[in-house]
Write a protein that holds these residues in place. Structure first.
Motif, PDB file in Angstrom:
ATOM      1  N   ASP A 122       0.762  -1.211  -0.143  1.00  0.00           N
ATOM      2  CA  ASP A 122       0.016  -0.111  -0.005  1.00  0.00           C
ATOM      3  C   ASP A 122       0.819   1.137   0.119  1.00  0.00           C
ATOM      4  N   GLY A 123       2.056   1.402  -0.580  1.00  0.00           N
ATOM      5  CA  GLY A 123       2.733   2.501  -0.719  1.00  0.00           C
ATOM      6  C   GLY A 123       3.784   2.532   0.236  1.00  0.00           C
ATOM      7  N   GLN A 164      10.320   1.197   9.352  1.00  0.00           N
ATOM      8  CA  GLN A 164       9.964   1.311   8.187  1.00  0.00           C
ATOM      9  C   GLN A 164       9.678  -0.436   7.752  1.00  0.00           C
ATOM     10  N   GLN A 165      10.698  -1.495   8.117  1.00  0.00           N
ATOM     11  CA  GLN A 165      10.429  -2.533   7.972  1.00  0.00           C
ATOM     12  C   GLN A 165       9.412  -3.135   8.937  1.00  0.00           C
ATOM     13  N   PHE A 166       9.371  -2.372  10.016  1.00  0.00           N
ATOM     14  CA  PHE A 166       8.377  -2.977  11.019  1.00  0.00           C
ATOM     15  C   PHE A 166       6.903  -2.770  10.504  1.00  0.00           C
ATOM     16  N   LYS A 170       4.123  -5.680   9.568  1.00  0.00           N
ATOM     17  CA  LYS A 170       2.547  -5.486   9.938  1.00  0.00           C
ATOM     18  C   LYS A 170       1.834  -5.392   8.690  1.00  0.00           C
ATOM     19  N   LYS A 171       1.951  -4.541   7.539  1.00  0.00           N
ATOM     20  CA  LYS A 171       0.965  -4.764   6.419  1.00  0.00           C
ATOM     21  C   LYS A 171       1.178  -6.029   5.966  1.00  0.00           C
ATOM     22  N   MET A 172       2.204  -6.680   5.720  1.00  0.00           N
ATOM     23  CA  MET A 172       2.240  -8.138   5.064  1.00  0.00           C
ATOM     24  C   MET A 172       1.402  -8.801   5.736  1.00  0.00           C
TER      25      MET A 172
END
Length: 292
Positions: A122-123, A164-166, A170-172
């Motif tokens: 999502d960007g 950002q990886q965190f 979470k998004k994944m």
């Protein structure tokens, strides 16, 4: 294989996923939980603090040590990444011999196809690290998803230095409906304030001392953000690094903590975070700080 005498390390160590999966099935109970700390090795106190939190919050803790090739867009960076499995095993065992270690080979993880899965975050993947490391977050998503499928953790722990990886993880998890709680843990810093990182081991003692400037500037930026716009703070940070030949500022960005989109006009109800990437003696260091 190793000079280390593994017979003297009374902790479960697995090099293949099949054996690990069987072992986790054998110890699982209806009410037990598995905490998981994925790492790329070269462990430091920051990693150990994640393990300590997992040990405190779960019946079982799994730690993986795997340098993931698909998240390196720079082959030289991959080749130079420290691989210190013997020392890592000793550090983990020194913390707790109850930890279950998974140290797979590339073949065990990728089964002959060392390729990234394509993800839509999502960007989130287009900001900061994503701009400077093409394909990096597809590699991160691929390995974390694969490890989650193997370990089936209840809770997974990530340091907020890689904020950002965190958010990407979470998004994944959300978009793939995975049943794992992704928990962010505070940045563990050296006494100078420098964020602990496996890459710090490649710095000279002098570089390491000089790199404390990164956190100093982040703290000053936080103060300035109280009375100045994001653009003004960014300009100040960029000028601060221009006057120091030791550092090459790759980026400094003030962004919304959830969407990671750059802050244009401050909104009092939103949470903001400053992100920075700096190259010191050809070694790339990142850091972040909450601005609210």
């Amino acid at each position: 294989m190793f000079a280390l005498n593994l017979n003297k390390i009374p902790m479960p160590i697995f090099y293949g996923k099949a054996a690990l999966i069987d072992y986790l099935k054998s110890i699982k109970t209806p009410n037990s939980t598995i905490g998981f700390v994925p790492t790329m090795g070269a462990l430091h106190q920051g990693h150990l603090s994640l393990m300590q939190q997992s040990l405190a919050e779960n019946q079982n803790t799994v730690v993986s040590v795997f340098v993931n090739p698909t998240q390196f867009n720079n082959p030289e960076d991959l080749s130079k990444y420290p691989r210190t499995l013997e020392a890592d095993i000793e550090k983990i065992a020194g913390l707790s011999t109850d930890i279950i270690l998974y140290a797979p080979s590339v073949e065990d993880i990728y089964e002959g196809k060392v390729l990234s899965q394509e993800f839509d975050f999502d960007g989130l993947e287009n900001q900061m690290e994503g701009k400077f490391r093409p394909g990096h977050f597809n590699g991160v998503g691929t390995i974390v998803k694969r490890l989650f499928e193997i370990v089936t953790p209840t809770n997974a722990y990530f340091g907020e230095k890689d904020f950002q990886q965190f958010q990407i993880v979470k998004k994944m998890v959300s978009k793939n409906n995975l049943s794992v709680n992704v928990i962010g843990c505070p940045i563990y810093r050296e006494p100078s304030g420098l964020a602990m990182s496996s890459r710090n081991e490649r710095l000279t003692a002098q570089n390491r001392a000089d790199a404390a400037l990164i956190f100093e500037i982040l703290n000053l930026a936080k103060e300035k953000f109280k009375t100045n716009s994001a653009a003004e703070v960014k300009e100040w940070v960029e000028k601060s690094f221009e006057t120091n030949a030791l550092f090459e500022l790759e980026y400094f960005q003030i962004a919304d903590e959830t969407t990671l989109t750059p802050c244009i006009n401050k909104i009092s109800t939103q949470k903001y975070r400053a992100f920075i990437a700096v190259i010191v003696n050809n070694i790339r260091l990142i850091d972040t700080i909450s601005l609210n």
